[in-house]
Scaffold this motif. Structure first.
Motif: not given
Length: 267
Positions: A26-32, A60, A62, A122
């Protein structure tokens, strides 16, 4: 310069030039993952627990399982007590570390390689390179959208074609490097194989320093969006890196490498 000529110089097919990585997370995971990459450059001994603490300080949200999963996707593990990248595949032979106590002073005495995560738009891709240890000269590099063995072999073969062969080739114990396909290329050229000792942070220090330079001096500044931009940017960066004066060497990596070859020929 036309795209066709650029691809020829870069040694990549035109399809790869236009390639944009398909989303695997996911995009969120990519940012993390981008945050993890920056933390790991400064703190390569961090495992998932300490990495998670740093991520939470940055805001963050998680859990540890998710943090561990993202680090695995990136191909990173704490340098201590585990090797940096993936573990050898079952049945793959591990080789001893040959550089301990060795004075590395000559060009083509020791080459080294590794893989690192590269954020791209992304998404993300992976970069591998082959360097000459004594001069820090980057002999070849390749990009891939997966942690496969083939692009590591292509990078190795390109280096061998360009600059002959080293006496010793050093890698970590990742499955890409312990594979019969990769070690077979080295053996066919009569090259001695060296692999990082488990938990040894400095065993492959030269290429670790290269990744830090690449990311802080180029990747994090330019924030590439497409594979074509990344190819062009890294091509320019490595040309500049090899040509600019290195403070420790007192000259450029390429000058140091060529000077070393000349001294060997004279001897």
């Amino acid at each position: 310069m036309s795209i066709k000529k650029q691809c020829k110089l870069l040694g990549v097919p035109r399809s790869s030039y236009y390639h944009k990585p398909k989303r695997k997370v996911s995009l969120e995971d990519e940012l993390i993952m981008q945050a993890i990459d920056r933390i790991y450059l400064d703190e390569p001994t961090y495992g998932s627990r300490r990495m998670l603490d740093e991520l939470k300080l940055l805001g963050y949200k998680l859990g540890r399982d998710r943090c561990r999963r993202l680090m695995r996707i990136m191909g990173i593990e704490p340098i201590y007590p585990k090797p940096r990248l993936s573990t050898p595949a079952k049945g793959h032979k591990k080789y001893p570390y040959l550089l301990r106590g060795l004075e590395i002073e000559r060009s083509n005495q020791v080459w080294s390689t590794d893989i690192t995560y590269i954020p791209l738009g992304d998404g993300h891709v992976y970069l591998t390179a082959v360097i000459d240890w004594s001069s820090r000269y980057v002999i070849s590099w390749k990009l891939s959208n997966s942690l496969d063995t083939s692009f590591c072999i292509e990078c190795l073969e390109e280096a061998l074609e360009a600059e002959g062969k080293p006496g010793i080739f050093n890698t970590d114990q990742g499955c890409q490097y312990t594979s019969d396909a990769f070690t077979g290329v080295l053996k066919s050229h009569g090259i001695r194989i060296s692999m990082d000792g488990k938990g040894r942070a400095l065993d492959n220090v030269m290429i670790e320093r290269l990744w830090r330079t690449v990311k802080y001096d180029d990747i994090f500044i330019r924030c590439y969006e497409t594979m074509s931009e990344l190819y062009q940017g890294l091509s320019a960066f490595f040309l500049k890196y090899n040509a600019r004066k290195h403070q420790t060497l007192g000259m450029s990596p390429e000058q140091k490498y060529r000077e070393g070859l000349s001294m060997e020929e004279a001897a």
